[in-house]
Enzyme design. Sequence first.
Site, PDB file in Angstrom:
ATOM      1  N   ASP A   1     -26.335   1.865  14.436  1.00  0.00           N
ATOM      2  CA  ASP A   1     -27.292   0.875  14.944  1.00  0.00           C
ATOM      3  C   ASP A   1     -26.851   0.278  16.275  1.00  0.00           C
ATOM      4  O   ASP A   1     -27.548  -0.569  16.826  1.00  0.00           O
ATOM      5  CB  ASP A   1     -27.490  -0.248  13.902  1.00  0.00           C
ATOM      6  CG  ASP A   1     -26.203  -0.973  13.546  1.00  0.00           C
ATOM      7  OD1 ASP A   1     -25.120  -0.334  13.614  1.00  0.00           O
ATOM      8  OD2 ASP A   1     -26.259  -2.170  13.219  1.00  0.00           O
TER       9      ASP A   1
ATOM     10  N   GLU B   1     -13.804 -13.502  21.625  1.00  0.00           N
ATOM     11  CA  GLU B   1     -13.746 -13.152  20.196  1.00  0.00           C
ATOM     12  C   GLU B   1     -13.039 -11.813  20.073  1.00  0.00           C
ATOM     13  O   GLU B   1     -13.647 -10.780  19.816  1.00  0.00           O
ATOM     14  CB  GLU B   1     -15.153 -13.076  19.586  1.00  0.00           C
ATOM     15  CG  GLU B   1     -15.125 -12.915  18.078  1.00  0.00           C
ATOM     16  CD  GLU B   1     -15.680 -11.586  17.566  1.00  0.00           C
ATOM     17  OE1 GLU B   1     -15.829 -11.452  16.345  1.00  0.00           O
ATOM     18  OE2 GLU B   1     -15.976 -10.667  18.372  1.00  0.00           O
TER      19      GLU B   1
ATOM     20  N   ASP C   1     -18.431 -11.452  22.455  1.00  0.00           N
ATOM     21  CA  ASP C   1     -18.234 -10.593  21.286  1.00  0.00           C
ATOM     22  C   ASP C   1     -17.346  -9.398  21.646  1.00  0.00           C
ATOM     23  O   ASP C   1     -17.643  -8.668  22.605  1.00  0.00           O
ATOM     24  CB  ASP C   1     -19.628 -10.121  20.831  1.00  0.00           C
ATOM     25  CG  ASP C   1     -19.614  -9.470  19.471  1.00  0.00           C
ATOM     26  OD1 ASP C   1     -19.495 -10.199  18.471  1.00  0.00           O
ATOM     27  OD2 ASP C   1     -19.715  -8.220  19.417  1.00  0.00           O
ATOM     28  N   ASN C   2     -16.274  -9.221  20.895  1.00  0.00           N
ATOM     29  CA  ASN C   2     -15.406  -8.050  21.063  1.00  0.00           C
ATOM     30  C   ASN C   2     -15.061  -7.706  22.521  1.00  0.00           C
ATOM     31  O   ASN C   2     -15.249  -6.568  22.954  1.00  0.00           O
ATOM     32  CB  ASN C   2     -16.079  -6.818  20.434  1.00  0.00           C
ATOM     33  CG  ASN C   2     -15.949  -6.828  18.924  1.00  0.00           C
ATOM     34  OD1 ASN C   2     -14.931  -7.274  18.388  1.00  0.00           O
ATOM     35  ND2 ASN C   2     -16.974  -6.348  18.244  1.00  0.00           N
TER      36      ASN C   2
ATOM     37  N   GLN D   1     -23.777  -4.890  24.038  1.00  0.00           N
ATOM     38  CA  GLN D   1     -24.032  -3.650  23.299  1.00  0.00           C
ATOM     39  C   GLN D   1     -25.527  -3.620  23.002  1.00  0.00           C
ATOM     40  O   GLN D   1     -26.207  -4.629  23.151  1.00  0.00           O
ATOM     41  CB  GLN D   1     -23.232  -3.638  22.010  1.00  0.00           C
ATOM     42  CG  GLN D   1     -23.566  -4.847  21.128  1.00  0.00           C
ATOM     43  CD  GLN D   1     -22.631  -4.987  19.947  1.00  0.00           C
ATOM     44  OE1 GLN D   1     -21.529  -4.457  19.941  1.00  0.00           O
ATOM     45  NE2 GLN D   1     -23.074  -5.682  18.922  1.00  0.00           N
TER      46      GLN D   1
ATOM     47  N   LYS E   1     -25.809 -12.782   8.377  1.00  0.00           N
ATOM     48  CA  LYS E   1     -25.854 -11.763   9.423  1.00  0.00           C
ATOM     49  C   LYS E   1     -27.018 -10.806   9.200  1.00  0.00           C
ATOM     50  O   LYS E   1     -27.504 -10.194  10.151  1.00  0.00           O
ATOM     51  CB  LYS E   1     -24.538 -10.976   9.444  1.00  0.00           C
ATOM     52  CG  LYS E   1     -23.352 -11.776   9.957  1.00  0.00           C
ATOM     53  CD  LYS E   1     -22.152 -10.903  10.280  1.00  0.00           C
ATOM     54  CE  LYS E   1     -21.514 -10.355   9.013  1.00  0.00           C
ATOM     55  NZ  LYS E   1     -20.247  -9.620   9.321  1.00  0.00           N
ATOM     56  N   TYR E   2     -27.448 -10.668   7.923  1.00  0.00           N
ATOM     57  CA  TYR E   2     -28.486  -9.661   7.615  1.00  0.00           C
ATOM     58  C   TYR E   2     -29.733 -10.240   6.973  1.00  0.00           C
ATOM     59  O   TYR E   2     -30.665  -9.517   6.700  1.00  0.00           O
ATOM     60  CB  TYR E   2     -27.895  -8.585   6.688  1.00  0.00           C
ATOM     61  CG  TYR E   2     -26.567  -8.056   7.171  1.00  0.00           C
ATOM     62  CD1 TYR E   2     -26.511  -7.198   8.278  1.00  0.00           C
ATOM     63  CD2 TYR E   2     -25.374  -8.431   6.547  1.00  0.00           C
ATOM     64  CE1 TYR E   2     -25.283  -6.736   8.733  1.00  0.00           C
ATOM     65  CE2 TYR E   2     -24.161  -7.957   6.999  1.00  0.00           C
ATOM     66  CZ  TYR E   2     -24.113  -7.116   8.097  1.00  0.00           C
ATOM     67  OH  TYR E   2     -22.907  -6.661   8.555  1.00  0.00           O
TER      68      TYR E   2
ATOM     69  N   LYS F   1     -29.899  -2.608   9.831  1.00  0.00           N
ATOM     70  CA  LYS F   1     -29.168  -2.817   8.584  1.00  0.00           C
ATOM     71  C   LYS F   1     -29.958  -3.719   7.653  1.00  0.00           C
ATOM     72  O   LYS F   1     -30.600  -4.675   8.091  1.00  0.00           O
ATOM     73  CB  LYS F   1     -27.807  -3.480   8.861  1.00  0.00           C
ATOM     74  CG  LYS F   1     -26.850  -2.622   9.678  1.00  0.00           C
ATOM     75  CD  LYS F   1     -26.139  -1.598   8.802  1.00  0.00           C
ATOM     76  CE  LYS F   1     -25.240  -0.670   9.598  1.00  0.00           C
ATOM     77  NZ  LYS F   1     -24.083  -1.366  10.177  1.00  0.00           N
TER      78      LYS F   1
END
Lengths: 664, 664
Positions: A345, A410, A381-382, A310, A523-524, A250
């Site tokens: 991604d 989270e 995360d998640n 992930q 984040k990017y 991204k």
Amino acid sequence: MKAKDVRRRVVISGVVPQVDGGRYPVKRTLGDRVTVYADVFCDGHDLVAGEVLYRRRSTKKWSAAPLEPLGNDHYRASFFVSDTGHWLFTIRGWVDRFGSWQRDLQARVSAGQDVGMDLEVGAGIIAAAAKRARGGDAKALRETVALLLSDESREKRTEAALADDLRKLAGAWPDRSTATRHDREVIVDVERDRAGFSAWYELFPRSTATEEGVHGTFDDLIARLPYVAELGFDVVYLPPVHPIGRIHRKGKNNNPTCAPGEIGSPWAIGADEGGHQAVHPDLGTLDDFNRVVAAARDLGMEIALDMAFQCAPDHPYAREHPEWFRHRPDGSIQYAENPPKKYQDIYPFDFDGEGAETLWKELRSVVMFWVDRGVRIFRVDNPHTKPFCFWEWLIREVRQVYPDTIFLAEAFTRPRVMEHLAKIGFTQSYTYFTWRESAAEMRQYLTELTRSEAVEFFRPNFWPNTPDILPGHLQDGGRPAFIARLVMAATLSSCYGIYGPAFELMERVAVARGSEEYIDSEKYQLRHWDLDRADSLKGIIARVNRIRNRNPALHGNRDLSFHETTNDQFLVYSKRSPDGGNVILVIVSFDPNYTHTGWVELDLPALGLHPEESFTVHDLLTDDRYSWRGSRNFVELNPDVLPAHVFEIHPDGRDEKDFEYYGD
Amino acid sequence: MKAKDVRRRVVISGVVPQVDGGRYPVKRTLGDRVTVYADVFCDGHDLVAGEVLYRRRSTKKWSAAPLEPLGNDHYRASFFVSDTGHWLFTIRGWVDRFGSWQRDLQARVSAGQDVGMDLEVGAGIIAAAAKRARGGDAKALRETVALLLSDESREKRTEAALADDLRKLAGAWPDRSTATRHDREVIVDVERDRAGFSAWYELFPRSTATEEGVHGTFDDLIARLPYVAELGFDVVYLPPVHPIGRIHRKGKNNNPTCAPGEIGSPWAIGADEGGHQAVHPDLGTLDDFNRVVAAARDLGMEIALDMAFQCAPDHPYAREHPEWFRHRPDGSIQYAENPPKKYQDIYPFDFDGEGAETLWKELRSVVMFWVDRGVRIFRVDNPHTKPFCFWEWLIREVRQVYPDTIFLAEAFTRPRVMEHLAKIGFTQSYTYFTWRESAAEMRQYLTELTRSEAVEFFRPNFWPNTPDILPGHLQDGGRPAFIARLVMAATLSSCYGIYGPAFELMERVAVARGSEEYIDSEKYQLRHWDLDRADSLKGIIARVNRIRNRNPALHGNRDLSFHETTNDQFLVYSKRSPDGGNVILVIVSFDPNYTHTGWVELDLPALGLHPEESFTVHDLLTDDRYSWRGSRNFVELNPDVLPAHVFEIHPDGRDEKDFEYYGD
């Protein structure tokens, strides 16, 4: 029906604390007092007695804490948990034969009845206790039997029979052969202090370089740590530090296409350089990372890592272990989706597919890899998009070896799912705090969290912002809103965190109206922060964290009370330390624009105050003091000055300097 | 960790109804709908589906009722219980793979995405369902698979994939191999109607003679039964009908010494003529008693007997079975005591002594003796002074043979003890109704009974008076108080009773100020009642019972709602029938002396009314009608006329004649 069961006359019910009737552990932290309540009763008029039995799971021997009656067949007992790990408790109750007999004897004596035969009955009960007793107790009981049956005067024998000491002596050797035992052993999961009291600071290591436009390194991060320590935080949470995928990377502001040189999202984990057990080469080496962990520890802080299970499409796992992923009909690996949204991604793992067994073991080895490097806190995360039983297994496996490991879930999802993750082992949980935007909503939410069974297993961690969440009230409210949310997060919840330096520098522009995404999000892309900006909130943040650390009332959430007020922009609440010696009263205004006044109607018993007592409220944010008396007091909050009071309460005649925790 | 467990992704929690987490049965009556609620969810975004499984305990085969979603992961399903006895239910939930896929497909189609590959994935899911399916369903599913994989147009294939019918078809054959099942099978104890809806009339058979001063007989009682039937009662409860002891017999007004010719208390059971399986010779013979049972049955009523497990000193048991009693040190049998009070006319049994086994069997044979004579209702005297496990055993033993047997617990004791007796098997329970003396207290008590888990196991039976209880409010309040208490007992609780003729003749003189004992109580002497007295309440009692019988809203307690009012002397409440078609609104004044007015603030949704709807309230006591609109309406109650309204509510445009249950 066995004779023994027939004589088991005591019933035990309504045992608290329990989670789902004992299916899941109750959570506590080291040194907590566990207070157990139950209804204990039998048929007829006999008195009952009983005890809470408790032990470390690893030892065989039970200890006992006697039940104290609270009236209406309700009893209480408590014990300290002096070690981390699993503890067990249960309850045992029996008919108090001696106590019942002594009570009846007293009634007969008071009514002037002849009690000659009753003394004989009592002697029989005491003789039975003497048989069960050992040492001096047995001897003393036998002597009492002899006295009761002797030809001493009726008065003297009666007096001996009614003695309080005899009650204690005989009560210490009860007939437990027909005792009833509660049908569950409740597990108490005892964790270290930081599981229940922690202040988190999230930052992107790559944005810590001293020079603008340069990728920060672990050394830059080490240089930043003293700043975080000065702000008063004790957990430094880092987004993923691993190599970042290049396929479908991204661009800035979540652009689906990426310009050359753009650095991508750290959550797109894995590239040729390695995956979950590697560090991003631009940050440094594993050795450098080890030095980060050590530097934090030297400052009294801990590093928390992000555990995002992930993969980027170019993660080595995708090549080496296609069996760990789902596949599309064309044979390609299935990317993440939330239809119609596609996240090309990201490849999610297939946790219950053919490769599940080796996948789970690999993921356990990932955690152990970082645990072995001294990391004991993970922000997961998640977790709600992976099977519950996977987490239950993983957390158990890790904590069997490293019981001090902390997992923060989270999971921003539905309430039942968030609760279940907490039940199966997550230490702390993200919450809906950010989206409770009025005093009434906030009060209702905290009531849910602290006045229901949730308080036994769900440890909230309140965040005013995260890299994913720039709430509308911060965008619109500016400085007063930032301060109000900081004060609430830090005092409503014993665990809280901020995403900085975006927070202290009041970063508050979103990508679009109605969005909670930061513009130019870290984040990017890299960001460069001017930490010395005159308007930085670092001073007040440090003050709030100092207040937290010095006031035991703020180290837990169980003793939270709300107070009424005439102004519905005000949220008024208090917390007390377990020993009642420290009381904090907070008043926050939800309006960042206008000065508000109003009356607060204090629940004085919740503050440990008597109705007639005058007391001083000492604002720990400003050092101002006010003299108050009674329940009704006037408050004004000007958002341009400060949108909150954080009062320590001193009944007059006492002073905060009496408390040993005060002073630097 | 087995692969199957890993795939068991669904969690089931928060199952309602349950008593003590499933330890005790939930109670229902014949034909009830059992509505089950649970939280059912899995990780991630997949949809779940599930069902409540239920069966009679005596059959192996489960039936299924599908779970309907209520939002927020909460689900509901219900089933009818068409037989008395034990039923079981549990819950099963699974991931709805087809439903999840179809929902995602819809999202993709709506976003205009290419779904070619998704149709292939779906075909695989449907093919798996086809393998599980049978008959026409299997064929239809296979045809759909063929269509989805065919070279028909993308549109046509997509349309077929999104069809509602396909969802139903595939949903009927889910993959339950990894379903989660709730870890309890909840027992539902289904009893006959009268367990949940009954009107009791207690009378002393010996006071039914037509001539004053003559001991009544069973034939006199038979002659009295039509009167009781006309009042509208369906249970005629008789104090003990056994021979009465002579040793330590009590005289009139509980005099410890008894004059010659005095008849004693029927609860002092047993004499030379026999014990618990005999009838008092002055009442008649067992054959006469059989005719009483038959006569009541012919009038649509049932006889309830008193089960007082205790003995007079001259009961044959005391002579023949000394091992069934406790003994004092001097060898005499221990009489009843509540120190310093002594009840020397009563010997309690020793339920857990050496003779327990034969004693228990004997007491079971006592119950069976009367059950065999057609008695199916027992009012149990002081059950809380006997071991819980005895009752649990006895009730189970009797109901195994005669499942239609009803036990009413006369336990006036602490709340936890009363609740526990209900949990272990008592059908109905006496309550604190009599001592709730203000509208606020009554509302709070009914809220406890109907809005807590108690509603699942504790069936209240409300009594305005009993031979032991002439409450102060009746002594002082007279006629309006009698009527107000009657209306409340009969409409707040679906089971209620009165002790007559003392009630309808408003007997209200106590032995002393502050006492609840009747002067010249029938417990110790004959009474002669003038049933035709002009001021008798028999007319209004008959009317109230007719209202109860005709209005299904009054046949249960689950749907009880309270409404606000400006006058704190008023209690305002409503009940709705399970189908919502019958709504009763009651307004009672607690003040027997003065006329009161006030506004009632109706909770319109609880009445099934829309805010804008006008409606008629029809007073079923007076036949008056009032037109009301909206939530706020004015009420006046003059105690000299009537201290209560019992309104049936008719939304305008409807009329009570539309309801089939109306009319004689």
